[in-house]
Design a protein around this motif. Sequence first.
Motif, PDB file in Angstrom:
ATOM      1  N   GLU A 258     -58.988  57.120 -47.980  1.00 56.90           N
ATOM      2  CA  GLU A 258     -57.849  56.240 -48.295  1.00 56.90           C
ATOM      3  C   GLU A 258     -56.969  56.796 -48.820  1.00 56.90           C
ATOM      4  N   VAL A 259     -57.241  57.959 -49.698  1.00 56.01           N
ATOM      5  CA  VAL A 259     -56.307  58.880 -50.263  1.00 56.01           C
ATOM      6  C   VAL A 259     -55.559  59.626 -49.214  1.00 56.01           C
ATOM      7  N   SER A 260     -56.209  60.231 -48.267  1.00 57.06           N
ATOM      8  CA  SER A 260     -55.706  60.840 -47.132  1.00 57.06           C
ATOM      9  C   SER A 260     -54.957  60.012 -46.299  1.00 57.06           C
ATOM     10  N   ARG A 261     -55.171  58.993 -45.977  1.00 56.85           N
ATOM     11  CA  ARG A 261     -54.382  57.990 -45.160  1.00 56.85           C
ATOM     12  C   ARG A 261     -53.146  57.596 -45.950  1.00 56.85           C
ATOM     13  N   GLY A 262     -53.145  57.382 -47.209  1.00 58.49           N
ATOM     14  CA  GLY A 262     -52.187  57.159 -48.096  1.00 58.49           C
ATOM     15  C   GLY A 262     -51.130  58.509 -47.752  1.00 58.49           C
ATOM     16  N   GLN A 263     -51.460  59.481 -48.048  1.00 59.05           N
ATOM     17  CA  GLN A 263     -50.588  60.789 -47.756  1.00 59.05           C
ATOM     18  C   GLN A 263     -50.272  61.029 -46.329  1.00 59.05           C
ATOM     19  N   GLY A 264     -50.621  60.372 -45.418  1.00 57.97           N
ATOM     20  CA  GLY A 264     -50.227  60.408 -44.015  1.00 57.97           C
ATOM     21  C   GLY A 264     -49.115  59.343 -43.738  1.00 57.97           C
ATOM     22  N   THR A 265     -48.921  58.652 -44.495  1.00 58.94           N
ATOM     23  CA  THR A 265     -47.606  57.743 -44.406  1.00 58.94           C
ATOM     24  C   THR A 265     -46.422  58.668 -44.288  1.00 58.94           C
ATOM     25  N   ILE A 266     -46.219  59.778 -44.982  1.00 60.52           N
ATOM     26  CA  ILE A 266     -45.368  60.583 -44.811  1.00 60.52           C
ATOM     27  C   ILE A 266     -44.836  61.015 -43.395  1.00 60.52           C
ATOM     28  N   ALA A 267     -45.961  61.307 -42.552  1.00 61.95           N
ATOM     29  CA  ALA A 267     -45.860  61.651 -40.983  1.00 61.95           C
ATOM     30  C   ALA A 267     -45.100  60.396 -40.201  1.00 61.95           C
ATOM     31  N   VAL A 268     -45.739  58.985 -40.807  1.00 58.03           N
ATOM     32  CA  VAL A 268     -45.036  57.886 -40.206  1.00 58.03           C
ATOM     33  C   VAL A 268     -43.437  58.000 -40.152  1.00 58.03           C
ATOM     34  N   GLU A 269     -42.914  58.178 -41.316  1.00 60.70           N
ATOM     35  CA  GLU A 269     -41.670  58.348 -41.654  1.00 60.70           C
ATOM     36  C   GLU A 269     -40.916  59.318 -41.209  1.00 60.70           C
ATOM     37  N   ILE A 270     -41.533  60.661 -40.912  1.00 64.94           N
ATOM     38  CA  ILE A 270     -40.841  61.551 -40.153  1.00 64.94           C
ATOM     39  C   ILE A 270     -40.701  61.275 -38.713  1.00 64.94           C
ATOM     40  N   LEU A 271     -41.818  60.725 -38.134  1.00 63.06           N
ATOM     41  CA  LEU A 271     -41.860  60.568 -36.708  1.00 63.06           C
ATOM     42  C   LEU A 271     -40.880  59.397 -36.307  1.00 63.06           C
ATOM     43  N   ASN A 272     -40.768  58.675 -37.128  1.00 63.99           N
ATOM     44  CA  ASN A 272     -39.800  57.139 -36.949  1.00 63.99           C
ATOM     45  C   ASN A 272     -38.292  57.838 -36.746  1.00 63.99           C
ATOM     46  N   LYS A 273     -38.251  59.035 -37.207  1.00 67.85           N
ATOM     47  CA  LYS A 273     -36.737  59.542 -37.028  1.00 67.85           C
ATOM     48  C   LYS A 273     -36.583  60.680 -36.036  1.00 67.85           C
TER      49      LYS A 273
ATOM     50  N   ASP B 118     -39.007  63.352 -33.201  1.00 62.39           N
ATOM     51  CA  ASP B 118     -40.192  64.050 -32.423  1.00 62.39           C
ATOM     52  C   ASP B 118     -40.060  65.475 -31.980  1.00 62.39           C
ATOM     53  N   HIS B 119     -41.052  66.055 -31.350  1.00 60.60           N
ATOM     54  CA  HIS B 119     -40.981  67.429 -31.111  1.00 60.60           C
ATOM     55  C   HIS B 119     -40.558  68.647 -32.048  1.00 60.60           C
ATOM     56  N   GLN B 120     -41.426  68.640 -32.990  1.00 61.91           N
ATOM     57  CA  GLN B 120     -41.105  69.363 -33.911  1.00 61.91           C
ATOM     58  C   GLN B 120     -42.358  70.206 -34.512  1.00 61.91           C
ATOM     59  N   LYS B 121     -42.134  71.148 -35.634  1.00 64.21           N
ATOM     60  CA  LYS B 121     -43.356  71.699 -36.392  1.00 64.21           C
ATOM     61  C   LYS B 121     -43.191  71.187 -37.784  1.00 64.21           C
ATOM     62  N   ILE B 122     -44.231  70.375 -37.940  1.00 63.77           N
ATOM     63  CA  ILE B 122     -44.400  70.020 -39.631  1.00 63.77           C
ATOM     64  C   ILE B 122     -45.224  71.025 -40.380  1.00 63.77           C
ATOM     65  N   ILE B 123     -44.858  71.583 -41.463  1.00 64.06           N
ATOM     66  CA  ILE B 123     -45.220  72.613 -41.958  1.00 64.06           C
ATOM     67  C   ILE B 123     -45.697  72.307 -43.659  1.00 64.06           C
ATOM     68  N   VAL B 124     -46.847  71.974 -43.823  1.00 65.04           N
ATOM     69  CA  VAL B 124     -47.415  71.449 -44.985  1.00 65.04           C
ATOM     70  C   VAL B 124     -48.086  72.452 -45.864  1.00 65.04           C
ATOM     71  N   PRO B 125     -47.852  72.283 -47.142  1.00 62.36           N
ATOM     72  CA  PRO B 125     -48.559  72.950 -48.087  1.00 62.36           C
ATOM     73  C   PRO B 125     -49.980  72.521 -48.200  1.00 62.36           C
ATOM     74  N   VAL B 126     -51.082  73.379 -48.332  1.00 63.32           N
ATOM     75  CA  VAL B 126     -52.295  73.132 -48.150  1.00 63.32           C
ATOM     76  C   VAL B 126     -52.903  73.586 -49.606  1.00 63.32           C
ATOM     77  N   GLY B 127     -53.595  72.442 -50.182  1.00 59.38           N
ATOM     78  CA  GLY B 127     -54.587  72.664 -51.353  1.00 59.38           C
ATOM     79  C   GLY B 127     -56.154  72.200 -51.041  1.00 59.38           C
ATOM     80  N   GLY B 128     -56.553  71.028 -51.337  1.00 59.66           N
ATOM     81  CA  GLY B 128     -57.774  70.551 -51.067  1.00 59.66           C
ATOM     82  C   GLY B 128     -57.729  70.087 -49.805  1.00 59.66           C
ATOM     83  N   GLY B 129     -56.647  69.617 -49.080  1.00 63.27           N
ATOM     84  CA  GLY B 129     -56.553  69.112 -47.979  1.00 63.27           C
ATOM     85  C   GLY B 129     -56.102  67.457 -47.633  1.00 63.27           C
TER      86      GLY B 129
END
Length: 318
Positions: A151-166, A168-179
Amino acid sequence: MDYRNDYKKIIKARENIRDFIYETPLIRLNHISELLNTSVYAKLENMQKTNSFKIRGALNKIRSLDEESLKKGVVTASSGNHGKAIATCAKMLGIPATIVLPDTSTETKRQMIRDLGAEIVISTVEERFKTAKEIEEKEGKTFIHPFDDIEVSRGQGTIAVEILNKMDHQKIIVPVGGGGLISGIATYVKGVTRWTEVIGVEPENVARYSKSIEAGEISDVIRGDTLADGLLSVRPGEIVYPIVRDLVDEIVTSNDKSIKKALNLLYNREKLIVEPSSAIGLAAILEGKIDYNERDKLVLIITGGNVSTAAIEDIINP
């Protein structure tokens, strides 16, 4: 595993939290775009409530709990942005919260958590998760892991919803810690489009995902020094690791020299106050770790801004 319909859970998460968070800006970084001869954008989670993306996952998890669990409250172990996020969510929703902080935490950080209305418990760095689990068992509070929770992961994934609403056709570059962040972003992206890549970047000295994927199993690393102090987990999350392994296009690393250069560009050229961990995506580009051409759209996830200007200046002007 079949992830094809999991993006729908992230859409539900967005509905779950959207009234409590900001839809953060997605801006073009003009100076950096000109420097790199391509289009570079930044998703500004440093402008989120609590100045970090962490509130998204914390809030989605808490709002998934039943009434009885909410009355008992929540507990976590975090001295950073996740702890602040849990305390903030608990205050917004009027539920009890306990934050287990390490004995290395500053009094300023402890007072910040108290001011949000949460109880603090002091433990050691090594024992803090054990202490939090003991509180869960003794008091019936729900333990919320900083990253290894679906559920934490899904909450963080809402960032992608906002990006792809604006766009597409991109490279999303994400800092990685625990995942937790990249697993949520990848789940949504791969569920709704074939034209966007998800690339993770982790510190060269704490490359737990690079090592694990190469080994074919979850592996620990010895924690080395890094400026990216928000990306220090030495082991991938058990729940989120297979998502990252299966859905993320590529994981690369970056070193402190490049992080410092990237932080300097973001601070002095783009006038953004960001944590060093947020600069690691740009650092990997500067280091030549991420392939791109002039037609690409590179989107950097700026994960947080809980850092003083003095601390940034100390890093880039030692």
